[in-house]
Design an enzyme around this catalytic site. Structure first.
Site, PDB file in Angstrom:
ATOM      1  NE  ARG A  25      -8.929   8.799  -1.757  1.00  0.00           N
ATOM      2  CZ  ARG A  25      -8.155   8.426  -0.737  1.00  0.00           C
ATOM      3  NH1 ARG A  25      -6.870   8.203  -0.915  1.00  0.00           N
ATOM      4  NH2 ARG A  25      -8.662   8.255   0.451  1.00  0.00           N
ATOM      5  CB  VAL A  26      -5.220  13.848  -3.270  1.00  0.00           C
ATOM      6  CG1 VAL A  26      -4.179  14.095  -2.191  1.00  0.00           C
ATOM      7  CG2 VAL A  26      -4.569  13.970  -4.653  1.00  0.00           C
TER       8      VAL A  26
ATOM      9  CB  THR B 239      -0.316   6.256   1.358  1.00  0.00           C
ATOM     10  OG1 THR B 239      -1.310   5.235   1.283  1.00  0.00           O
ATOM     11  CG2 THR B 239      -0.929   7.562   0.896  1.00  0.00           C
TER      12      THR B 239
ATOM     13  CB  THR C 283      -0.730   6.050   5.189  1.00  0.00           C
ATOM     14  OG1 THR C 283      -1.792   6.299   4.282  1.00  0.00           O
ATOM     15  CG2 THR C 283       0.334   7.121   5.054  1.00  0.00           C
TER      16      THR C 283
ATOM     17  CB  THR D  16      -2.794   5.214   8.769  1.00  0.00           C
ATOM     18  OG1 THR D  16      -3.119   4.277   7.731  1.00  0.00           O
ATOM     19  CG2 THR D  16      -2.833   4.484  10.102  1.00  0.00           C
ATOM     20  N   GLY D  17      -5.794   5.527   7.671  1.00  0.00           N
ATOM     21  CA  GLY D  17      -7.189   5.076   7.664  1.00  0.00           C
ATOM     22  C   GLY D  17      -7.914   5.669   6.471  1.00  0.00           C
TER      23      GLY D  17
ATOM     24  CB  SER E  19      -0.918   0.000   1.216  1.00  0.00           C
ATOM     25  OG  SER E  19      -0.159  -0.179   2.388  1.00  0.00           O
TER      26      SER E  19
HETATM   27  N1  ASP Z   1      -5.251   7.576   4.648  1.00  0.00           N
HETATM   28  C1  ASP Z   1      -4.861   6.962   3.400  1.00  0.00           C
HETATM   29  C2  ASP Z   1      -5.739   7.505   2.305  1.00  0.00           C
HETATM   30  O1  ASP Z   1      -6.923   7.655   2.506  1.00  0.00           O
HETATM   31  C3  ASP Z   1      -4.935   5.468   3.402  1.00  0.00           C
HETATM   32  C4  ASP Z   1      -4.533   4.822   4.692  1.00  0.00           C
HETATM   33  O2  ASP Z   1      -3.814   5.398   5.491  1.00  0.00           O
HETATM   34  O3  ASP Z   1      -4.970   3.697   4.963  1.00  0.00           O
HETATM   35  O4  ASP Z   1      -5.246   7.719   1.235  1.00  0.00           O
END
Ligand code: ASP
Length: 310
Positions: free
Chosen positions: A179-180, A169, A151, A202-203, A48
């Site tokens: 998409r950002v 990420t 991330t 993260t998420g 990822s």
């Molecule tokens: N926060 C990151 C995003 O939405 C993905 C992640 O951290 O799981 O791009």
């Protein structure tokens, strides 16, 4: 003086082991964090982030990354970057600029090319196969395409008291082209102030960016709260706000550290792994979970570490 480093997800472990040596030697937290994040970006098994990252809806790997220097508050960030090896290093380079510090898409690629970064195809055969598999599943079973992400977010404190934070990420699996997420957004995915501390999230970026969670954690630490309290307060406050206003909240996990090397972690999911090393603690992987409105964590077993990447 105290030093320390904390990062999201088990995938940071090998990088943290290396970063620990750098910090122990008295080198800068900027170098420690960059080296460690580069190691995650370069490893195709960590799916990822960086090389071999999760492709978007068009089967292209588009990467987001950011860097912040807690002494000068300098920030550099890239969004939707394709075909460059180490997005976090490009973000670090952008930190030196006075203007144009956050570049996206072809503008970021042009900058990376002109400043001498290596251009490579970041899509691996494995990621391509996973993309085809996922696309079939989405059509066959009417599944949510966005259930893969993660991330690497890392906070480092060096012996001179400089705090650095970085994120990198590929964002959400099957995301829309362009998409950002929150990861390159100052205040949401990351924030650092060497006089206080730093945090990274993260998420689900779409929900994380509905709050300025990393900035909020740093503000709470500034008011004197311990990083653990600051992390839990900020995550559960945003979690509740999202549930109250929208009926549900996406995944939110954070790590943070203050300028004394004390750290904190919070999550609203069942399994969030993170890695810590400090002057008094060897590199350790923990698994945090959410229960009864609180975050608890325990050390991961060797077997778990050997069989998990995220
Ligand atoms: N926060 C990151 C995003 O939405 C993905 C992640 O951290 O799981 O791009």
């Amino acid at each position: 003086m105290a030093w320390g480093i904390i990062a999201t997800w088990r995938m940071a472990l090998e990088g943290i082991i290396k970063a620990k040596e750098i910090l122990e030697n008295g080198q800068s937290s900027l170098d420690a964090v960059e080296t460690a994040v580069n190691m995650v970006e370069d490893c195709p098994e960590y799916r990822s982030v960086g090389y071999g990252g999760l492709p978007n809806e068009n089967c292209q790997v588009e990467l987001d990354a950011a860097f912040m220097d807690g002494d000068t508050l300098s920030i550099g960030a890239v969004g939707g970057l394709r075909d460059f090896k180490n997005p976090v290093s490009i973000a670090r380079k952008l930190m030196q600029e006075k203007f144009n510090i956050f570049l996206v898409g072809s503008g970021a690629e042009e900058y990376a090319h002109k400043t001498g970064f290596e251009r490579i195809n970041m899509l691996t055969e494995y990621s391509k196969k996973e993309w085809y598999k996922k696309r079939k599943e989405i059509y066959d079973k009417n599944l949510n395409p966005y259930d893969g992400h993660d991330t690497v977010g890392m906070v480092g404190l060096d012996k001179r008291g400089k705090i650095a934070v970085a994120t990198s990420t590929s964002g959400l699996f099957m995301k829309k082209h362009g998409r950002v997420g929150d990861s390159p957004l100052s205040g949401s995915g990351f924030y650092a102030d060497s006089k206080i501390g730093a945090a990274s999230a993260t998420g689900l970026g779409e929900d994380i960016m509905k709050g300025c969670i990393s900035y909020e954690i740093v503000s709470l630490m500034d008011k004197g709260y311990h990083p653990q309290y600051a992390a839990e307060y900020a995550v559960y406050n945003l979690n509740k706000k999202l549930i109250d206003r929208r009926g549900k909240a996406g995944d939110i996990s954070v790590v943070c550290m203050n300028n004394k090397g004390e750290w904190g972690v919070a999550t609203n999911i069942n399994k969030f792994s993170f890695v810590v090393a400090t002057d008094s603690q060897k590199p350790t992987v923990y698994i945090a979970s959410f229960s009864n409105g609180k975050t608890t964590y325990k050390e991961a077993s060797r077997e778990w570490i050997n069989t998990h990447t995220e």
